[in-house]
Design an enzyme around this catalytic site. Structure first.
Site, PDB file in Angstrom:
ATOM      1  N   GLY A  75     -58.937  36.646 -36.024  1.00 38.96           N
ATOM      2  CA  GLY A  75     -60.316  36.908 -36.441  1.00 38.96           C
ATOM      3  C   GLY A  75     -61.273  36.181 -35.504  1.00 38.96           C
ATOM      4  O   GLY A  75     -62.345  36.686 -35.160  1.00 38.96           O
ATOM      5  N   THR A  76     -60.868  34.998 -35.089  1.00 34.91           N
ATOM      6  CA  THR A  76     -61.683  34.200 -34.165  1.00 34.91           C
ATOM      7  C   THR A  76     -61.975  34.987 -32.889  1.00 34.91           C
ATOM      8  O   THR A  76     -63.117  35.038 -32.413  1.00 34.91           O
ATOM      9  CB  THR A  76     -60.917  32.899 -33.813  1.00 34.91           C
ATOM     10  N   ASN A 148     -66.039  31.551 -46.747  1.00 41.81           N
ATOM     11  CA  ASN A 148     -64.712  30.961 -46.899  1.00 41.81           C
ATOM     12  C   ASN A 148     -64.700  29.712 -47.771  1.00 41.81           C
ATOM     13  O   ASN A 148     -63.705  29.396 -48.395  1.00 41.81           O
ATOM     14  CB  ASN A 148     -64.108  30.648 -45.526  1.00 41.81           C
ATOM     15  N   SER A 196     -58.882  39.615 -40.271  1.00 41.34           N
ATOM     16  CA  SER A 196     -57.777  38.742 -39.859  1.00 41.34           C
ATOM     17  C   SER A 196     -56.589  38.963 -40.790  1.00 41.34           C
ATOM     18  O   SER A 196     -56.716  38.814 -42.016  1.00 41.34           O
ATOM     19  CB  SER A 196     -58.248  37.287 -39.934  1.00 41.34           C
ATOM     20  N   HIS A 198     -53.791  37.358 -41.555  1.00 41.73           N
ATOM     21  CA  HIS A 198     -53.131  36.348 -42.394  1.00 41.73           C
ATOM     22  C   HIS A 198     -53.937  35.967 -43.629  1.00 41.73           C
ATOM     23  O   HIS A 198     -53.522  35.121 -44.415  1.00 41.73           O
ATOM     24  CB  HIS A 198     -52.758  35.105 -41.567  1.00 41.73           C
ATOM     25  N   THR A 234     -50.509  42.809 -23.853  1.00 45.86           N
ATOM     26  CA  THR A 234     -49.572  43.623 -24.647  1.00 45.86           C
ATOM     27  C   THR A 234     -49.765  43.323 -26.129  1.00 45.86           C
ATOM     28  O   THR A 234     -49.789  42.163 -26.533  1.00 45.86           O
ATOM     29  CB  THR A 234     -48.119  43.320 -24.209  1.00 45.86           C
ATOM     30  N   CYS A 322     -62.696  22.187 -42.047  1.00 45.84           N
ATOM     31  CA  CYS A 322     -61.531  21.425 -41.625  1.00 45.84           C
ATOM     32  C   CYS A 322     -60.750  22.239 -40.609  1.00 45.84           C
ATOM     33  O   CYS A 322     -60.329  23.339 -40.904  1.00 45.84           O
ATOM     34  CB  CYS A 322     -60.661  21.152 -42.845  1.00 45.84           C
TER      35      CYS A 322
HETATM   36  N1  PLP Z   1     -63.858  33.974 -40.326  1.00 50.18           N
HETATM   37  C1  PLP Z   1     -63.665  33.416 -41.517  1.00 50.18           C
HETATM   38  C2  PLP Z   1     -64.702  33.590 -42.578  1.00 50.18           C
HETATM   39  C3  PLP Z   1     -62.516  32.670 -41.782  1.00 50.18           C
HETATM   40  O1  PLP Z   1     -62.343  32.095 -42.980  1.00 50.18           O
HETATM   41  C4  PLP Z   1     -61.567  32.510 -40.746  1.00 50.18           C
HETATM   42  C5  PLP Z   1     -60.357  31.680 -40.952  1.00 50.18           C
HETATM   43  O2  PLP Z   1     -60.388  30.663 -41.616  1.00 50.18           O
HETATM   44  C6  PLP Z   1     -61.808  33.138 -39.513  1.00 50.18           C
HETATM   45  C7  PLP Z   1     -62.964  33.862 -39.332  1.00 50.18           C
HETATM   46  C8  PLP Z   1     -60.842  33.007 -38.360  1.00 50.18           C
HETATM   47  O3  PLP Z   1     -59.728  33.856 -38.490  1.00 50.18           O
HETATM   48  P1  PLP Z   1     -58.397  33.519 -37.678  1.00 50.18           P
HETATM   49  O4  PLP Z   1     -57.687  32.443 -38.427  1.00 50.18           O
HETATM   50  O5  PLP Z   1     -57.618  34.816 -37.671  1.00 50.18           O
HETATM   51  O6  PLP Z   1     -58.801  33.110 -36.324  1.00 50.18           O
END
Ligand code: PLP
Length: 378
Positions: A75-76, A148, A196, A198, A234, A322
């Site tokens: 997601g990052t 989050n 994301s 996971h 890939t 954190c």
């Molecule tokens: N955005 C939010 C709101 C999240 O809570 C997180 C992960 O904690 C992320 C983005 C980042 O996702 P990833 O862990 O896949 O990099």
């Protein structure tokens, strides 16, 4: 020894049984989706399937022609990718974004940080005023759908309406919302979204940027031209196929999942109110994710409470941001106007489908002991 209890599902979730099965099935196969031979074509079919499964979960199943789903490693990465595309424009981000938006945004010269009100909701009047005052042709508003730390849900449709009125595009980090609330990206009319794997029973190391095909985006990684040249490298086919399987499972069982999570969260919060009435549940009466409880335990230190709970076999999040073992004060709670003392007393409890009522009961018993009997004052 008793099994430790995990109540930090906003940090990560276990892979679902179906996701694990798919991943194990694919491990050991030679499926590079870029190869033209039969193995490559088979690999590509798993990517295409996963895109459809994800589309189903976010309401794009009949709109696949108008949106690209580009797989990334997290997601990052998806968040960084979209912001990089607006680095030469003006960016409007909320003050409560995840670090993967807040940090790249801070490096962009024309970034405007949108405040929230006390409830943690972005100030729409300020957004409108800021957009009206902007003379830039290229503008991106980036506001997360669900937070989050607190689970608070933003009025994204209204944000999109305002942004579009001023010619801005809208990105939303929907990482925490996926699998925990019904999603219809067509109805919301958002232009870009990040997910994301996971966080909803898929695989870690698998994210995606969802983007309207009307916007031509530039990559941040160059090389083999995978993912329509937007994300070279890939594809992690095991993680992607597993995440697709989890997405389909979530879409199929979404109503039940939401009901299951809400029942557990409400039970937890009701019991807490009966037994530890000094604890504040953050924005209790606002629209929140069904699995998250942000707590303030006045006078107690969140990091000491997290450690004390960990020693007794319970994993929860501290209200502070954190990462990599570092704890820094929560920007989310700061934006909501909480003072330093209260922010240092914040905790996050988040439930998953796998959480049992027995786990919640045993957590409350131990938590009550810790809050009432132990010296963890600030
Ligand atoms: N955005 C939010 C709101 C999240 O809570 C997180 C992960 O904690 C992320 C983005 C980042 O996702 P990833 O862990 O896949 O990099």
């Amino acid at each position: 020894m008793k099994r430790a209890v995990f109540l930090d599902y906003n940090a990560t979730t276990p892979m679902s049984d179906e996701a694990k099965r798919v991943m194990v099935d694919l491990a050991g196969q030679t499926l590079n989706p870029s190869s033209v031979h039969s193995f490559g074509r088979k690999g590509k079919s798993f990517l295409d399937k996963a895109r459809k499964q994800i589309a189903l979960l976010v309401g794009l199943e009949n709109e696949m022609r108008n949106y690209n789903i580009t797989f990334t490693a997290s997601g990052t990465e998806a968040n960084n990718l979209i912001l990089a595309n607006y680095a030469n424009g003006e960016i409007f981000v909320s003050a409560i974004e995840h670090a993967s938006i807040a940090m790249p945004a801070a490096m962009i010269p024309r970034t405007y940080v949108l405040p929230t009100d006390k409830r943690g909701i972005v100030r729409l009047d300020v957004l409108e005023e800021a957009l009206a005052g902007s003379s830039d042709n290229k503008k991106l508003v980036s506001v997360m759908l669900a937070n989050n730390e607190t689970g608070i849900i933003q009025p994204l449709k209204e944000i999109v309406e305002i942004a579009h009125k001023y010619g801005a595009q809208v990105h939303s980090d929907i990482v925490q919302a996926v699998g925990k609330m019904p999603l219809d990206l067509v109805d919301i009319e958002v232009d870009f979204a990040s997910i994301s794997g996971h966080k909803f029973g898929g695989s870690p190391g698998c994210g995606a940027l969802i983007a309207r095909t009307a916007y031509h985006l530039q990559p941040i990684l160059y090389g083999g031209g995978q993912e329509k040249s937007l994300r070279s490298g890939t594809e992690n086919i095991l993680a992607i196929a597993a995440t697709g399987a989890a997405a389909e499972e979530c879409a199929r069982t979404l109503d039940k999942r939401i009901e299951n999570l809400r029942k557990k969260r409400d039970y937890f919060e009701d019991e807490l109110a009966k037994r530890l009435s000094s604890i504040e549940i953050i924005s209790k009466n606002e629209q929140r994710l069904p699995n998250s409880s942000g707590l303030i335990v006045p006078g107690k230190s969140s990091s000491l409470m997290v450690i004390a709970l960990d020693l007794r076999g319970f994993a929860i999040g501290s209200g502070s941001a954190c990462s990599s073992g570092k704890v820094s004060r929560s920007k989310v709670l700061e934006a909501m106007g909480y003072d330093k003392q209260l922010i240092s007393s914040a905790l996050r409890v988040s439930f998953g489908i796998e959480t049992t009522m027995e786990e919640i009961d045993s957590f409350i018993t131990v938590f009550e002991e810790i809050v009432e009997n132990e010296e963890q004052t600030l």
